[in-house]
Design an enzyme around this catalytic site. Structure first.
Site, PDB file in Angstrom:
ATOM      1  N   CYS A  65       0.831  -1.211   0.000  1.00  0.00           N
ATOM      2  CA  CYS A  65       0.000   0.000   0.000  1.00  0.00           C
ATOM      3  C   CYS A  65       0.863   1.258   0.000  1.00  0.00           C
ATOM      4  O   CYS A  65       0.633   2.177  -0.804  1.00  0.00           O
ATOM      5  CB  CYS A  65      -0.971  -0.023   1.169  1.00  0.00           C
ATOM      6  SG  CYS A  65      -0.236  -0.553   2.721  1.00  0.00           S
TER       7      CYS A  65
HETATM    8  N1  LIG Z   1      -4.137  -4.690   5.058  1.00  0.00           N
HETATM    9  C1  LIG Z   1      -3.630  -3.944   4.078  1.00  0.00           C
HETATM   10  O1  LIG Z   1      -3.922  -2.738   3.960  1.00  0.00           O
HETATM   11  C2  LIG Z   1      -2.693  -4.536   3.106  1.00  0.00           C
HETATM   12  C3  LIG Z   1      -2.270  -5.842   3.226  1.00  0.00           C
HETATM   13  N2  LIG Z   1      -1.414  -6.365   2.314  1.00  0.00           N
HETATM   14  C4  LIG Z   1      -0.960  -7.730   2.407  1.00  0.00           C
HETATM   15  O2  LIG Z   1      -2.013  -8.632   2.109  1.00  0.00           O
HETATM   16  C5  LIG Z   1      -1.890  -9.817   2.872  1.00  0.00           C
HETATM   17  C6  LIG Z   1      -3.159  -9.993   3.675  1.00  0.00           C
HETATM   18  O3  LIG Z   1      -3.322  -8.880   4.519  1.00  0.00           O
HETATM   19  P1  LIG Z   1      -4.544  -8.707   5.475  1.00  0.00           P
HETATM   20  O4  LIG Z   1      -5.763  -9.169   4.830  1.00  0.00           O
HETATM   21  O5  LIG Z   1      -4.489  -7.346   5.994  1.00  0.00           O
HETATM   22  O6  LIG Z   1      -4.146  -9.734   6.635  1.00  0.00           O
HETATM   23  P2  LIG Z   1      -5.083 -10.371   7.755  1.00  0.00           P
HETATM   24  O7  LIG Z   1      -4.191 -10.655   8.894  1.00  0.00           O
HETATM   25  O8  LIG Z   1      -6.250  -9.530   7.974  1.00  0.00           O
HETATM   26  O9  LIG Z   1      -5.554 -11.740   7.081  1.00  0.00           O
HETATM   27  C7  LIG Z   1      -4.658 -12.813   6.887  1.00  0.00           C
HETATM   28  C8  LIG Z   1      -5.413 -14.006   6.315  1.00  0.00           C
HETATM   29  O10 LIG Z   1      -4.525 -15.081   6.129  1.00  0.00           O
HETATM   30  C9  LIG Z   1      -4.962 -16.222   6.882  1.00  0.00           C
HETATM   31  N3  LIG Z   1      -3.744 -16.850   7.413  1.00  0.00           N
HETATM   32  C10 LIG Z   1      -2.958 -16.384   8.408  1.00  0.00           C
HETATM   33  N4  LIG Z   1      -1.906 -17.237   8.582  1.00  0.00           N
HETATM   34  C11 LIG Z   1      -2.078 -18.250   7.704  1.00  0.00           C
HETATM   35  C12 LIG Z   1      -1.349 -19.429   7.423  1.00  0.00           C
HETATM   36  N5  LIG Z   1      -0.219 -19.731   8.074  1.00  0.00           N
HETATM   37  N6  LIG Z   1      -1.803 -20.254   6.453  1.00  0.00           N
HETATM   38  C13 LIG Z   1      -2.938 -19.973   5.787  1.00  0.00           C
HETATM   39  N7  LIG Z   1      -3.681 -18.870   6.021  1.00  0.00           N
HETATM   40  C14 LIG Z   1      -3.245 -18.013   6.967  1.00  0.00           C
HETATM   41  C15 LIG Z   1      -5.853 -15.648   7.935  1.00  0.00           C
HETATM   42  O11 LIG Z   1      -6.774 -16.623   8.370  1.00  0.00           O
HETATM   43  P3  LIG Z   1      -7.465 -16.559   9.862  1.00  0.00           P
HETATM   44  O12 LIG Z   1      -7.996 -15.181   9.983  1.00  0.00           O
HETATM   45  O13 LIG Z   1      -8.502 -17.583   9.770  1.00  0.00           O
HETATM   46  O14 LIG Z   1      -6.393 -16.862  10.815  1.00  0.00           O
HETATM   47  C16 LIG Z   1      -6.533 -14.522   7.188  1.00  0.00           C
HETATM   48  O15 LIG Z   1      -7.531 -15.039   6.372  1.00  0.00           O
HETATM   49  C17 LIG Z   1      -0.668  -9.633   3.743  1.00  0.00           C
HETATM   50  O16 LIG Z   1       0.443 -10.218   3.141  1.00  0.00           O
HETATM   51  C18 LIG Z   1      -0.527  -8.136   3.798  1.00  0.00           C
HETATM   52  O17 LIG Z   1       0.782  -7.743   4.053  1.00  0.00           O
HETATM   53  C19 LIG Z   1      -1.016  -5.640   1.246  1.00  0.00           C
HETATM   54  C20 LIG Z   1      -1.409  -4.353   1.076  1.00  0.00           C
HETATM   55  C21 LIG Z   1      -2.238  -3.687   2.036  1.00  0.00           C
HETATM   56  C1  LIG Z   2      -0.304  -0.089   9.091  1.00  0.00           C
HETATM   57  C2  LIG Z   2       0.616  -1.216   8.803  1.00  0.00           C
HETATM   58  O1  LIG Z   2       1.091  -1.905   9.696  1.00  0.00           O
HETATM   59  N1  LIG Z   2       0.859  -1.456   7.544  1.00  0.00           N
HETATM   60  C3  LIG Z   2       1.674  -2.510   7.085  1.00  0.00           C
HETATM   61  C4  LIG Z   2       1.809  -2.431   5.598  1.00  0.00           C
HETATM   62  C5  LIG Z   2       0.697  -3.065   4.885  1.00  0.00           C
HETATM   63  C6  LIG Z   2       1.171  -3.671   3.598  1.00  0.00           C
HETATM   64  O2  LIG Z   2       1.097  -3.166   2.525  1.00  0.00           O
HETATM   65  O3  LIG Z   2       1.778  -4.788   3.858  1.00  0.00           O
HETATM   66  P1  LIG Z   2       2.602  -5.804   2.959  1.00  0.00           P
HETATM   67  O4  LIG Z   2       3.781  -5.150   2.417  1.00  0.00           O
HETATM   68  O5  LIG Z   2       2.999  -6.900   3.886  1.00  0.00           O
HETATM   69  O6  LIG Z   2       1.687  -6.283   1.952  1.00  0.00           O
HETATM   70  C7  LIG Z   2       3.062  -2.405   7.645  1.00  0.00           C
HETATM   71  O7  LIG Z   2       3.530  -1.306   7.885  1.00  0.00           O
HETATM   72  O8  LIG Z   2       3.709  -3.437   7.755  1.00  0.00           O
END
Ligand SMILES: NC(=O)C1=CN([C@@H]2O[C@H](COP(=O)(O)OP(=O)(O)OC[C@H]3O[C@@H](n4cnc5c(N)ncnc54)[C@H](OP(=O)(O)O)[C@@H]3O)[C@@H](O)[C@H]2O)C=CC1
Ligand SMILES: CC(=O)N[C@@H](CCC(=O)OP(=O)(O)O)C(=O)O
EC number: 1.2.1.38
Length: 767
Positions: free
Chosen positions: A571
């Site tokens: 992000c």
């Molecule tokens: N949040 C954001 O704004 C952004 C996130 N990302 C990236 O996207 C990805 C997802 O982020 P986000 O949705 O926020 O994360 P969350 O922590 O909200 O969700 C993670 C998901 O992965 C599942 N999970 C966790 N550990 C495992 C495992 N070992 N094996 C299989 N499934 C697993 C969880 O299941 P359960 O809940 O059932 O444990 C949940 O469904 C991350 O890599 C994050 O860095 C990228 C850009 C922005």
């Molecule tokens: C607020 C906050 O904690 N943000 C996350 C970045 C979210 C993201 O883009 O994570 P990935 O690069 O893992 O996809 C962080 O700083 O680690």
């Protein structure tokens, strides 16, 4: 900047596009086209952009800026693009290529909306003024009419078997079409409207116009009427002007020293501009056939080109003599054919029957409209509609004709019909119980082509989406399962929304035929050592890393379209690279001292419980973290360094804000010498003006996170710093949408051949 009333551009095998002052002959702008020759130029109907067809790209340049970079690139042809043109309102673009296809493009998103397969290299394509039929001519001598409403080939003509059709031109009122070939012959048909939308071709005339090849034929524009002319440019170094009334020779334009490849009329038809491999373009007065101006500056073919390949010049113009102030919506295209290796003694260069110069022959052909064979014309006339294969989007075969709506003007899929006609893309969401997974489910609720067939979770495996996320209770979806229990036989594409470090092995184990968009950081860094250093983990799928394409859509659209595995950007990197990459590429900012102060909503950290994210730790305050060490640093530096071709180091400090979603990057940059904030503004505005999701606000308006909430938009603006020479750029996104799931969907749309905004047209939620 005001719109120039005169645009004259030429391009050549010397890898440059040049803009000329028509009157003085001065070249006032040169654009390098470093990686290919330019085969063809065309100006958009609103005269704001110039399309340059190369190999295999078509690139759109802003006519009014000085930027050396294209505004957008259209990338799915696989060989030389030979023809390009626009629908009269500029809604879409068409092209023809040596790869044997004719394509229709969404201008704004650069996605290919339709593809028609010819069986040989396509040399020329024109759009009938009814805007409903494309006519293509190919290397094997076939002319095909593509009925855009029926989405099929409605007619095939073969004027001379195995004689390449080099150029086609249609009269502005749709009354006549002319095809010119390698034997110096022009075939003329009267066009008659059929019972439905189909146009009938009635053989009218055969004209032996030149002894050499005809490289371009062009009918005069509307404002020439009642006089109507046909110009034929030839390898015999001349251009001939024929009076269409009887096809008598009006005059011969002599002066070029080599082959004349292209020609275009001025808007009022009083002038003709020609382009020749003698490296010059010439402006001719139609009244007396004299050269008024020469345009010199192109060079001989560069080292890139094979020896002895002729220097090819192409030309396009919007020449508006001041006295003529009419808008020409149906300006004829300036199609230009390319040289073919077959010229050199190949099968297409068979000895020609010797004819007297300027000889015209009226063959008194059959006037039967639907006649199946007109022997005199040597032309096969197929009134039976022949179905050649057509494609919807980039690469998806459209097997059912009814799936395309009848409006050829918009060329959009009818959602209802498309659903019926096309197989839904079956989507798996890995990590559906997390924030980004839930956001994918929300966005796909309104997607006409994607349906979720599989969802996984870890701790929440076995639960329904409605029990984990009550806001999604209306979604009738399968329960979430653990990844190990997932059945991928029912899945075409996957969004992988898992924590980094868990993703590489899971993706490695997926069936090879799946398209994958990975939202984690696991495949974003090309350098595996860098990944291991910054993430403190061994990389578990280095071989997959090689194939992963970084998914910053607006920057890498062409690569994403053809990718199997896309690494969706982080992000912070999204909000930072979108403004900085264009400015770096245009050399408008210095590569040193880039300072980024960024703020994220707490959802950026995912849904997992962490002490640092408790309400008591976050609310009523600002929380800086990861100072100098955040794992997005190498990702940001990788993208910016690619843009500059040199190593860039940035100062990046992220902060947690007490808000659930939203992200702002405030970026401090030094401007290049002589550059001011207006230049930065202008360049970003030009870069993104054709983009749906990246918008520059009006000057002085401050972007706020509350204005992008829930949407896929990135809003940005540029401000003058108090320190001279410095600028402040503010960029805002919703971290869960453009920063994650929205961009991921944009990418999968592209990968599956759908318009990239499908399912993403949510306006921001405000207040
Ligand atoms: N949040 C954001 O704004 C952004 C996130 N990302 C990236 O996207 C990805 C997802 O982020 P986000 O949705 O926020 O994360 P969350 O922590 O909200 O969700 C993670 C998901 O992965 C599942 N999970 C966790 N550990 C495992 C495992 N070992 N094996 C299989 N499934 C697993 C969880 O299941 P359960 O809940 O059932 O444990 C949940 O469904 C991350 O890599 C994050 O860095 C990228 C850009 C922005
Ligand atoms: C607020 C906050 O904690 N943000 C996350 C970045 C979210 C993201 O883009 O994570 P990935 O690069 O893992 O996809 C962080 O700083 O680690």
């Amino acid at each position: 900047m005001t719109q120039p009333s005169v645009i004259l551009a030429t391009a050549s095998y010397d890898h440059t596009i040049r803009f000329w002052e028509a009157k003085s002959g001065r070249c006032y702008r040169t654009i390098q086209y470093p990686d290919s020759q330019v085969n063809r130029l065309e100006i958009t109907p609103d005269k704001r952009f110039l399309a340059a067809a190369g190999n295999p790209h078509i690139r759109l340049f802003d006519v009014n800026s000085n930027s050396p970079h294209p505004v957008i690139s259209y990338d799915s042809h696989t060989s030389n693009v030979m023809a390009v043109g626009f629908q009269c309102d500029g809604n879409w673009m068409y092209s023809g290529s040596e790869d044997g296809t004719v394509k229709i493009w969404d201008l704004r998103t650069a996605t290919c909306q339709r593809e028609y397969e010819s069986r040989a290299a396509v040399n020329t394509v024109v759009l009938h003024p009814n805007q409903k039929e494309l006519i293509s001519g190919d290397q094997n001598g076939n002319i095909r009419v593509w009925d855009l409403a029926a989405n099929s080939c409605s007619c095939e003509l073969v004027p001379e078997v195995d004689t390449a059709v080099r150029s086609l031109t249609v009269m502005w009122d749709g009354s006549m079409v002319v095809a010119a070939n390698n034997r110096g012959t022009c075939y003329v048909w009267r066009l008659l409207k059929g019972t439905q939308t189909m146009t009938y071709f009635e053989p009218l005339h055969k004209l032996q116009a030149h002894d050499g090849y005809i490289l371009k034929c062009l009918l005069s524009p509307e404002f020439c009427d009642p006089n109507r002319y046909l110009a034929t440019a030839s390898s015999d170094h001349t251009v001939k002007i024929w009076n269409v009334d009887g096809f008598t020779l009006e005059r011969v334009l002599t002066g070029h020293q080599r082959w004349v490849w292209d020609c275009v009329f001025s808007v009022d038809g009083a002038y003709l501009i020609t382009a020749s491999s003698d490296t010059t373009a010439r402006l001719w007065a139609m009244s007396n056939g004299e050269t008024i101006r020469m345009y010199q500056g192109h060079h001989k073919a560069t080292a890139y080109e094979p020896k002895r390949k002729p220097v090819l010049l192409t030309v396009t113009s919007h020449l508006h003599p001041p006295s003529v102030l009419l808008d020409l919506r149906r300006r004829r295209s300036a199609a230009r054919p390319l040289p073919s290796l077959k010229y050199a003694g190949g099968s297409t260069a068979a000895p020609r029957e010797k004819k007297s110069k300027h000889e015209t022959r009226n063959l008194n052909m059959s006037s039967t409209i639907g006649g199946s064979l007109s022997v005199e014309f040597g032309c096969l006339r197929k009134h039976e509609v022949r179905r050649l294969s057509t494609r919807q989007g980039s690469g998806r075969m459209l097997s059912i004709r009814a799936s395309v709506v009848s409006s050829p003007d918009t060329l959009e899929l009818s959602k209802a019909n498309a659903k019926q006609a096309e197989k839904m893309v079956r989507v798996g969401v890995l990590g559906a119980s997390g924030y980004t997974g839930a956001e994918i489910v929300r966005l796909l609720a309104n997607h006409p082509h994607f349906g979720i067939t599989l969802m996984t979770a870890d701790r929440k495996a076995g639960q329904s989406i409605g029990s984990v996320f009550p806001h999604l209770i209306t979604q009738d979806l399968p329960n979430m399962v653990a990844v190990k229990d997932a059945d991928f036989s029912n899945v075409d594409a996957v969004f992988c929304c898992l924590p980094h470090g868990t993703t590489q092995e899971i993706i490695k184990g997926l069936p090879k035929g799946l398209k994958i968009v990975d939202l984690s950081a696991d495949f974003r860094l090309r350098d595996i050592n860098e990944y291991e250093e910054w993430y403190g983990l061994p990389h578990k799928a280095p071989e997959l890393q090689k194939e992963a394409v970084y998914g910053l859509t607006e920057v890498l659209r062409g690569e994403i379209q053809n990718a199997r595995l896309v690494a969706n950007p982080g992000c912070y990197p999204t909000s930072i690279q979108l403004p900085l990459i264009p400015l770096i590429k245009a050399h408008l900012i210095e590569l040193r001292n880039i300072i980024i102060d960024a703020k994220s909503g707490v959802s950026g950290a995912g849904r997992g419980a962490k002490e640092a994210h408790l309400y008591t730790e976050i609310a009523e305050g600002l929380h800086s973290y990861g100072i100098t060490k955040h794992r997005h640093v190498p990702e940001i530096e990788q993208g910016l360094s690619d843009a500059s071709n040199s190593k860039i180091t940035v100062s990046f400090t992220p902060h947690l804000m007490p808000m659930s979603r939203g992200m702002q990057s405030t970026i401090y940059v030094e401007m290049a010498p002589g550059v001011n904030t207006d230049d930065l503004y202008e360049h970003l505005n030009n870069t993104y003006q054709a983009e749906e999701f990246v918008r520059l606000l009006e000057k002085g308006v401050v972007p706020h996170t509350r204005h992008v909430r829930g949407s896929n938009y990135c809003l940005m603006n540029v401000f003058q710093d108090r320190i001279p020479g410095r600028a402040i750029i503010i960029s805002v996104i919703d971290n869960l949408v453009k920063g994650a799931s929205g961009q991921a969907l944009q990418n999968l749309n592209l990968m599956m051949g759908f318009p990239e905004d499908t399912g993403l047209q949510y306006q921001p939620l405000f207040p």
